[in-house]
Every structure is written in C-alpha cells, then in structure tokens.
Design an enzyme around this catalytic site. Structure first.
Site, short mmCIF file in Angstrom:
data_model
loop_
_atom_site.label_atom_id
_atom_site.label_comp_id
_atom_site.label_asym_id
_atom_site.label_seq_id
_atom_site.Cartn_x
_atom_site.Cartn_y
_atom_site.Cartn_z
N VAL A 14 70.05 -46.17 -100.51
CA VAL A 14 68.99 -46.44 -101.51
C VAL A 14 68.17 -45.16 -101.77
O VAL A 14 67.97 -44.75 -102.92
CB VAL A 14 68.06 -47.58 -101.03
N ASP A 33 64.28 -36.83 -94.74
CA ASP A 33 64.86 -37.68 -93.70
C ASP A 33 64.52 -37.05 -92.35
O ASP A 33 64.43 -35.82 -92.24
CB ASP A 33 66.37 -37.80 -93.86
N ASN A 216 68.66 -61.94 -104.17
CA ASN A 216 69.81 -61.88 -103.26
C ASN A 216 70.17 -63.27 -102.73
O ASN A 216 71.36 -63.59 -102.58
CB ASN A 216 69.54 -60.91 -102.11
N LEU A 258 80.88 -65.11 -108.94
CA LEU A 258 81.44 -66.46 -109.02
C LEU A 258 82.90 -66.44 -108.55
O LEU A 258 83.69 -67.27 -108.94
CB LEU A 258 81.33 -66.95 -110.47
N GLY A 261 86.22 -66.76 -102.20
CA GLY A 261 86.93 -65.88 -101.27
C GLY A 261 86.48 -66.10 -99.84
O GLY A 261 85.99 -67.16 -99.47
N CYS A 268 73.22 -56.46 -97.17
CA CYS A 268 72.09 -57.12 -97.83
C CYS A 268 72.09 -58.64 -97.76
O CYS A 268 71.13 -59.23 -97.25
CB CYS A 268 72.00 -56.68 -99.28
N LYS A 328 83.74 -55.22 -98.96
CA LYS A 328 84.17 -55.40 -100.34
C LYS A 328 84.92 -54.14 -100.72
O LYS A 328 84.87 -53.15 -99.97
CB LYS A 328 82.97 -55.65 -101.26
C1 UDX Z 1 74.05 -56.73 -103.03
C2 UDX Z 1 73.32 -57.06 -104.36
O1 UDX Z 1 74.29 -57.28 -105.38
C3 UDX Z 1 72.37 -55.94 -104.72
O2 UDX Z 1 71.64 -56.29 -105.91
C4 UDX Z 1 71.39 -55.77 -103.55
O3 UDX Z 1 70.40 -54.83 -103.80
C5 UDX Z 1 72.17 -55.41 -102.29
O4 UDX Z 1 73.09 -56.47 -102.02
P1 UDX Z 1 76.13 -55.27 -102.25
O5 UDX Z 1 75.86 -55.82 -100.87
O6 UDX Z 1 76.41 -53.83 -102.41
O7 UDX Z 1 74.88 -55.61 -103.22
O8 UDX Z 1 77.41 -56.05 -102.81
P2 UDX Z 1 77.82 -57.19 -103.85
O9 UDX Z 1 78.75 -56.57 -104.82
O10 UDX Z 1 76.68 -57.97 -104.37
O11 UDX Z 1 78.71 -58.11 -102.87
C6 UDX Z 1 78.17 -58.69 -101.68
C7 UDX Z 1 79.20 -59.54 -100.98
O12 UDX Z 1 79.52 -60.71 -101.73
C8 UDX Z 1 80.54 -58.83 -100.71
O13 UDX Z 1 80.99 -59.16 -99.42
C9 UDX Z 1 81.47 -59.41 -101.77
O14 UDX Z 1 82.82 -59.41 -101.36
C10 UDX Z 1 80.93 -60.84 -101.89
N1 UDX Z 1 81.20 -61.43 -103.20
C11 UDX Z 1 80.67 -60.88 -104.32
C12 UDX Z 1 81.99 -62.59 -103.29
O15 UDX Z 1 82.47 -63.11 -102.28
N2 UDX Z 1 82.21 -63.13 -104.52
C13 UDX Z 1 81.69 -62.61 -105.65
O16 UDX Z 1 81.92 -63.18 -106.73
C14 UDX Z 1 80.90 -61.44 -105.55
#
Ligand code: UDX
Length: 440
Positions: A14, A33, A216, A258, A261, A268, A328
């Site tokens: 961030v 840092d 979130n 949506l 999985g 987060c 992911k």
């Molecule tokens: C998330 C939020 O999107 C972001 O706004 C916040 O500030 C930090 O947390 P991030 O953790 O980087 O971001 O990933 P994101 O792409 O949102 O995916 C989070 C998790 O959900 C992953 O494990 C992903 O595989 C899972 N996911 C996401 C699903 O299982 N299905 C989906 O449709 C989307």
C-alpha cells in the site's frame, strides 16, 4: 494544480504504490521505512514486491519527485501531509494489532515542529483516527505548546487496492474516501488527488473507517454467496458459471467477485472480516450475515476434499497434484491462501502432495509436500489433479499431454477456470464446483 510535499510511512504494497503514484501525479514524495535493507534496495531500484507497473513508476520518479529514507527527521519537518501506510495484522483473537501504527504516530509526534495533516491509509478499527489525533495533539502540546498541537489534523483515507492491480486501482480508483472532522484538511486531500479525476466521498472519520471494512466484508460475502449458490447448483443440476453470468449482467449485482471457487484468501478479506466481527462483538451487535459468510469460506476447502474422496476413496497412499499455491493469480503472495489450506488438509489425510505455482512458493512448513518446478512434472503419476489458483498457464494448458503424464485422468477444477469440454475431450473425468457438467 498545486503540488504538495508528501511523506509516506511504510513501504509495503500500500505505502509503496501510494508513494510512487503520488509522485507520478506530480507531488514531491519521500517514502519512509524502518527496514534499512528495503530502503537501500529501493534506492537501487530493487522492488520488494511483484506488482505490475510499479517498478516502472518507481524508476521514472526516483531521484526527481520520489525519494526513500529511514529517517523521520527527513520527512516530518519537511512534509505538508504524512500518510500512514504501515501494516495492521490480526492477533489470534481477530483483533487488529495497532503496534506499528502507534510506533509511527509516536515517532511523528517527536519530529513535528509545525502544523501537519496526518492521513491514515492503514486499515484501522472505527474510532482509531480519533485516538490518533488525541494522542498526537497531547504529545505535541507537551513538547511544543498549543500553537503547533492545534494545527495537527488526522484524516481517514482508506485504500482499496487489489494486489496485482494496485497501480491501476490507484490511478483509476472507483472512489477516494476522505474522512475528516474539519473542512481544511479534507480540501487539501482533495487537491492532492484531484489530477486523478475520480469521485470523492467526504464524510466523518468513523464512517470512513467503516467504509473500508464494510466494502471488504461485502465483497467477501458476495463470494460466499456465490459459493453457496454453487452448492445449490449441484443439488438441482444447474451450472454456477452460467448462473453468475446471468446475475452479473444486472447492474445492481455486477459480475466482479461473483466467481465460485475454493474461497477467498489473501491479506485483506480474512483479516478484515475477522476484525469487523470483533468490532461487532465489542459493541454487542450480532452480524449474522458476515458470520455465515466466514463460515462458508472456512468450509470451501472441505467441499473440495469431499470431492477428492468421492473419486479416489481414502486419500492415504494416493498422489494428488495441486496447481497453484498463491491466494490468487498474478501474485507471489501466499498469505491465507486457500490453495495452501487444501494442500495441508490433503497431506493430513495421508496423501502425497505435489504442488506447482508459476511464481509463489509455500512459506510455511508443510512436511511431505513436494514442490515441483513445472506443471508437467507436478502431474507425473498423480492420481488426481486439483487446480487451486486460476493462473493463465493452467487455463491454456494442453490437457491431452497432461493426461498422458497422470496415473488417473481426474481433474478437479476448484476455480472453475478451465474449459470443461476441452478437459473432457482430453479423456479426463472433470469436476468443477457447482457445475452440471461434472461427469465424464
Ligand atoms: C482485496 C480487495 O479487493 C481490495 O479492495 C482491498 O483493499 C484488499 O483486499 P486482494 O486481497 O488483493 O484485494 O484480492 P481480490 O482480487 O479482491 O481477491 C481476494 C480473494 O477472493 C482471492 O483469494 C480471490 O481468489 C478470491 N475471489 C475473488 C474469489 O474467490 N472469487 C471472486 O469472484 C473474486
């Protein structure tokens, strides 16, 4: 446009993305840092994280509008606004650990000589910005008197950056949230971000802090909702991929987040849902929907294990290949990765697990796990393949040659990312999650 002198405390994903992007839009930025190794690497252009577009931004702005330091003395007396972007991990109760925030606040207080705006980017429980302002003003009043301490303002300015897309999410943010109790600091923050041309939400600090958790928690709930629909699909003979597509066209629902999985992971969603539930329990609110969303997510791995056992019987003595370790695709981050939870569970059940990921390596100690250097060696002699992270490499794989390597042609697509007919045509038994085509 007015340019500002900005300090950013913390060069995690961030802080570093924020610093590089603020420099890119024209401000003078010093990123700080306490980790000397990280700062000396950044000064020589070595990135601490894998984030598309970030290294270009850092290189382009370094030495001009972007500098790196370990010294608060260089930042605080010089800056108009200092952003706090340090980590806020969870403790074992799900409570937010604010140690790094307080360290930053106290050190800032020791170096303040003139009025200053402190913008809090770190995700913090509701009410934290009020406490930060109180503490800063008290410390500064004791050291420098009322004139300086009255000029200290704390603004809540949460981030919504996704890993793997953080630079684009910053530059084309859906919104910028500015939570302030006074108009002037809010105006300054607005001016800093104005080159981005994105919508602003102005509110009080507590609402701003809650916007981050609520966003979130909502997205996590959306994922658990579609994962529950996936389970229902299996019982009624429907295909969740089509159901989600049909739902996603509705502009009130939207297709993002949506995808059914293995469940959500990362740094987060698991942390922020746990923190919000702790906040709720402290104020006596029973957030039933969120509790259910977390419960559903916790059981996603078991659902896939049930499928494995249904096709393989007892797992002891079997070899399971797992494609994907990262939480992911397009990141090397394995924090709270559902793929790692799956691997650890399969190992516990006595199987041999071979895993491959294009970028990520497992950080924890998983005795018995064989980490492979490519997708083909991973599936060699395997009794079944589980796709746990939807990397493009797996989606574009030639499944006929994959099948030739395997002992049993069984493929569990735990991210519904493959083309089932291609996998079936290659001679596999294909099982998705919540898909009616789970025959073969
Ligand atoms: C998330 C939020 O999107 C972001 O706004 C916040 O500030 C930090 O947390 P991030 O953790 O980087 O971001 O990933 P994101 O792409 O949102 O995916 C989070 C998790 O959900 C992953 O494990 C992903 O595989 C899972 N996911 C996401 C699903 O299982 N299905 C989906 O449709 C989307």
């Amino acid at each position: 446009m007015q340019t500002y002198k900005l300090g950013v405390i913390g060069t995690g994903y961030v802080g570093l993305v924020t610093a590089a992007c603020l420099a890119e839009i024209g401000h003078d930025v010093i990123a700080l840092d306490v980790d000397e190794g990280k700062i000396s690497n950044l000064r020589s252009g070595v990135m601490p994280i894998h984030e598309p577009g970030l290294s270009e931004l850092v290189h382009r702005n370094s030495g001009r509008r972007l500098r790196f330091t370990t010294s608060y003395d260089e930042v605080v007396p010089w800056t108009d606004v200092v952003f706090i972007a340090v980590g806020t991990p969870s403790d074992s109760n799900g409570d937010v650990e604010l140690r790094y925030v307080w360290q930053a606040v106290d050190t800032i207080a020791h170096h303040v000589h003139r009025p200053l705006i402190v913008a809090v980017k770190s995700t913090v429980p509701v009410g934290t910005c009020d406490m930060i302002e109180k503490r800063l003003r008290e410390m500064v009043r004791a050291a420098r008197g009322n004139t300086v301490s009255d000029g200290i303002s704390v603004v809540s300015n949460p981030e919504f950056l996704r890993e793997g897309r953080a630079v684009a999410d910053f530059m084309k943010a859906d919104r910028i949230v500015i939570g302030s109790s006074e108009p002037e600091p809010a105006r300054v923050l607005k001016e800093i971000y104005s080159p981005l041309g994105v919508p602003f939400v102005f509110c009080d600090r507590r609402s701003s802090e809650l916007i981050k958790y609520a966003s979130n928690a909502f997205l996590a709930t959306k994922i658990s909702f579609i994962n529950s629909i996936a389970r229902l699909c299996e019982r009624v003979g429907a295909d969740v991929v089509k159901v989600a597509e049909g739902m996603g066209y509705d502009h009130r629902i939207m297709p993002e987040h949506l995808r059914a999985g293995l469940g959500y992971g990362g740094s987060c969603f698991p942390k922020d849902t746990a923190a919000l539930l702790r906040i709720c329990s402290k104020v006596g609110f029973d957030f039933k929907i969120l509790k259910a969303a977390v419960e559903v997510n916790d059981s996603q791995v078991d659902w896939v294990i049930d499928k494995l056992r249904a096709v393989l019987g007892e797992l002891a003595g079997k070899t399971v290949a797992v494609w994907g370790i990262a939480f992911k695709p397009n990141t090397d981050d394995t924090r709270e990765s559902p793929a790692l939870r799956l691997i650890s569970r399969v190992l516990q059940l006595g199987a041999t697990v071979k895993a491959y990921d294009p970028v990520a390596t497992p950080d924890g100690n998983l005795p018995g796990l064989v980490v492979c250097s490519d997708a083909a060696s991973c599936v060699k002699h395997a009794d079944a393949l589980v796709v746990a992270t939807e990397w493009a490499e797996f989606v574009n794989m030639d499944f006929t040659s994959v099948r030739e390597q395997m002992k049993n042609p069984i493929c569990i697509d735990a991210r519904n990312c493959l083309n089932p007919s291609e996998v079936l045509e290659a001679g596999f038994r294909y099982l998705g999650l919540g898909r009616s085509i789970s025959i073969g």
